[in-house]
Scaffold this motif. Structure first.
Motif, mmCIF file in Angstrom:
data_model
loop_
_atom_site.group_PDB
_atom_site.id
_atom_site.type_symbol
_atom_site.label_atom_id
_atom_site.label_comp_id
_atom_site.label_asym_id
_atom_site.label_seq_id
_atom_site.Cartn_x
_atom_site.Cartn_y
_atom_site.Cartn_z
ATOM 1 N N ASN A 3 -25.583 -3.911 14.413
ATOM 2 C CA ASN A 3 -25.443 -5.326 14.713
ATOM 3 C C ASN A 3 -23.969 -5.652 14.925
ATOM 4 O O ASN A 3 -23.234 -5.867 13.981
ATOM 5 C CB ASN A 3 -26.027 -6.164 13.580
ATOM 6 C CG ASN A 3 -26.015 -7.637 13.915
ATOM 7 O OD1 ASN A 3 -25.472 -8.053 14.934
ATOM 8 N ND2 ASN A 3 -26.630 -8.426 13.073
ATOM 9 N N ARG A 5 -22.932 -8.271 16.830
ATOM 10 C CA ARG A 5 -22.986 -9.564 17.502
ATOM 11 C C ARG A 5 -21.647 -10.284 17.452
ATOM 12 O O ARG A 5 -21.332 -11.061 18.334
ATOM 13 C CB ARG A 5 -24.086 -10.422 16.899
ATOM 14 C CG ARG A 5 -25.460 -9.843 17.177
ATOM 15 C CD ARG A 5 -26.499 -10.614 16.481
ATOM 16 N NE ARG A 5 -26.799 -11.803 17.268
ATOM 17 C CZ ARG A 5 -27.923 -12.461 17.194
ATOM 18 N NH1 ARG A 5 -28.851 -12.077 16.370
ATOM 19 N NH2 ARG A 5 -28.123 -13.529 17.924
ATOM 20 N N PRO A 13 -30.432 -13.230 21.579
ATOM 21 C CA PRO A 13 -31.354 -13.617 20.512
ATOM 22 C C PRO A 13 -31.645 -12.463 19.564
ATOM 23 O O PRO A 13 -31.649 -11.300 19.969
ATOM 24 C CB PRO A 13 -32.618 -14.057 21.246
ATOM 25 C CG PRO A 13 -32.471 -13.601 22.643
ATOM 26 C CD PRO A 13 -31.040 -13.314 22.898
ATOM 27 N N GLY A 14 -31.876 -12.788 18.323
ATOM 28 C CA GLY A 14 -32.339 -11.801 17.353
ATOM 29 C C GLY A 14 -33.853 -11.747 17.421
ATOM 30 O O GLY A 14 -34.487 -12.471 18.179
ATOM 31 N N GLY A 15 -34.450 -10.903 16.658
ATOM 32 C CA GLY A 15 -35.912 -10.813 16.628
ATOM 33 C C GLY A 15 -36.485 -10.168 17.863
ATOM 34 O O GLY A 15 -35.849 -9.334 18.501
ATOM 35 N N GLN A 16 -37.684 -10.609 18.231
ATOM 36 C CA GLN A 16 -38.418 -9.985 19.330
ATOM 37 C C GLN A 16 -38.597 -10.876 20.555
ATOM 38 O O GLN A 16 -39.050 -10.418 21.588
ATOM 39 C CB GLN A 16 -39.815 -9.562 18.837
ATOM 40 C CG GLN A 16 -39.779 -8.551 17.710
ATOM 41 C CD GLN A 16 -39.101 -7.263 18.138
ATOM 42 O OE1 GLN A 16 -39.405 -6.709 19.190
ATOM 43 N NE2 GLN A 16 -38.147 -6.798 17.343
ATOM 44 N N MET A 17 -38.251 -12.146 20.447
ATOM 45 C CA MET A 17 -38.541 -13.099 21.512
ATOM 46 C C MET A 17 -37.290 -13.418 22.341
ATOM 47 O O MET A 17 -36.193 -13.545 21.801
ATOM 48 C CB MET A 17 -39.084 -14.409 20.928
ATOM 49 C CG MET A 17 -40.352 -14.238 20.106
ATOM 50 S SD MET A 17 -41.747 -13.623 21.070
ATOM 51 C CE MET A 17 -41.994 -14.969 22.178
ATOM 52 N N GLU A 19 -35.042 -16.041 24.529
ATOM 53 C CA GLU A 19 -34.794 -17.474 24.347
ATOM 54 C C GLU A 19 -33.944 -18.002 25.491
ATOM 55 O O GLU A 19 -33.177 -17.264 26.107
ATOM 56 C CB GLU A 19 -34.127 -17.764 23.004
ATOM 57 C CG GLU A 19 -32.729 -17.253 22.874
ATOM 58 C CD GLU A 19 -32.103 -17.544 21.508
ATOM 59 O OE1 GLU A 19 -30.883 -17.770 21.488
ATOM 60 O OE2 GLU A 19 -32.805 -17.505 20.483
ATOM 61 N N PRO A 95 -33.816 -10.226 23.603
ATOM 62 C CA PRO A 95 -33.036 -9.594 22.532
ATOM 63 C C PRO A 95 -32.402 -8.306 23.058
ATOM 64 O O PRO A 95 -32.926 -7.671 23.984
ATOM 65 C CB PRO A 95 -34.081 -9.271 21.460
ATOM 66 C CG PRO A 95 -35.300 -10.021 21.825
ATOM 67 C CD PRO A 95 -35.241 -10.315 23.282
ATOM 68 N N SER A 97 -32.414 -5.465 21.969
ATOM 69 C CA SER A 97 -33.267 -4.285 21.792
ATOM 70 C C SER A 97 -34.386 -4.187 22.824
ATOM 71 O O SER A 97 -35.006 -3.136 22.957
ATOM 72 C CB SER A 97 -33.880 -4.299 20.391
ATOM 73 O OG SER A 97 -34.682 -5.460 20.229
ATOM 74 N N ARG A 98 -34.644 -5.242 23.595
ATOM 75 C CA ARG A 98 -35.752 -5.210 24.555
ATOM 76 C C ARG A 98 -35.260 -4.658 25.887
ATOM 77 O O ARG A 98 -34.675 -5.361 26.694
ATOM 78 C CB ARG A 98 -36.374 -6.580 24.754
ATOM 79 C CG ARG A 98 -37.654 -6.437 25.598
ATOM 80 C CD ARG A 98 -38.374 -7.685 25.900
ATOM 81 N NE ARG A 98 -38.775 -8.405 24.719
ATOM 82 C CZ ARG A 98 -39.149 -9.677 24.747
ATOM 83 N NH1 ARG A 98 -39.147 -10.350 25.875
ATOM 84 N NH2 ARG A 98 -39.512 -10.287 23.642
#
Length: 142
Positions: A3, A5, A13-17, A19, A95, A97-98
Motif C-alpha cells: 500500500n 497510496r 479506490p480501496g476495496g473491490q469497487m 468509484e 482499484p 488491484s483490478r
C-alpha cells in the motif's frame, strides 16, 4: 501489492469497487474509442513508455492519464475518435488491484512510479494511429 497510496497525489479506490473520481485535479484523461483499432495501435506505438490506462469495456474506451492541461494545445480535428476530459468531468477509476475484467479495470496496470503518460508521446502515437486507421485528415501535414 504494497500500500503506497501516500506516494500518489491522489488515491485510487480501496476495496473491490470502482468509484467516480474527478478529472482535472491530479490528472486529465485522454479518452480513446476502441473502434477502428486506434486505442490498441496507440498502446502498441507507446509500448513500455505508456503510463497507466483504464479500460471501460461497456463504453468501449481506453483512458490515458496525463498532467492537467497538458493537451490544451492539441488540434482535436485531427483526432476524431479522441476526447480530452478535464476539470468538468468524472470517470470511474478501478482499484489498483483490478487488472482484468469483467468491468472497468486497469488495462495497463497502475504503477506508483509512473502513472501519467507523456502527453507529447501520446499525441504523436494517437496521430499516427488515427492516420493509419482513417487516412490523412484535412489540414494534416502530409
Amino acid at each position: 501489492m504494497t500500500n503506497n497510496r501516500s506516494v500518489l497525489p491522489w488515491s485510487p479506490p480501496g476495496g473491490q469497487m470502482a468509484e467516480l473520481q474527478p478529472v482535472g485535479r491530479s490528472w486529465d484523461v485522454v479518452r480513446v474509442a476502441l473502434s477502428l483499432g486506434i486505442g490498441k495501435h496507440t498502446l502498441d506505438l507507446l509500448g513500455p513508455t505508456t503510463g497507466a490506462v483504464i479500460k471501460n469495456p461497456v463504453d468501449r474506451v481506453l483512458y490515458w492519464l496525463i498532467e492537467p492541461g497538458a493537451a490544451s494545445g492539441w488540434d482535436m480535428s485531427l483526432l476524431p475518435c479522441v476526447e480530452v476530459w478535464g476539470a468538468t468531468a468524472y470517470i470511474e477509476v478501478p482499484p489498483a488491484s483490478r487488472t482484468t475484467g469483467p468491468g472497468i479495470h486497469w488495462h495497463v496496470p497502475l504503477r506508483y512510479d509512473c502513472y501519467l503518460t507523456d502527453p507529447a508521446a501520446l499525441h504523436s502515437a494517437l496521430r499516427t494511429a488515427t492516420r493509419e486507421a482513417l487516412g490523412p485528415r484535412e489540414g494534416a501535414a502530409r
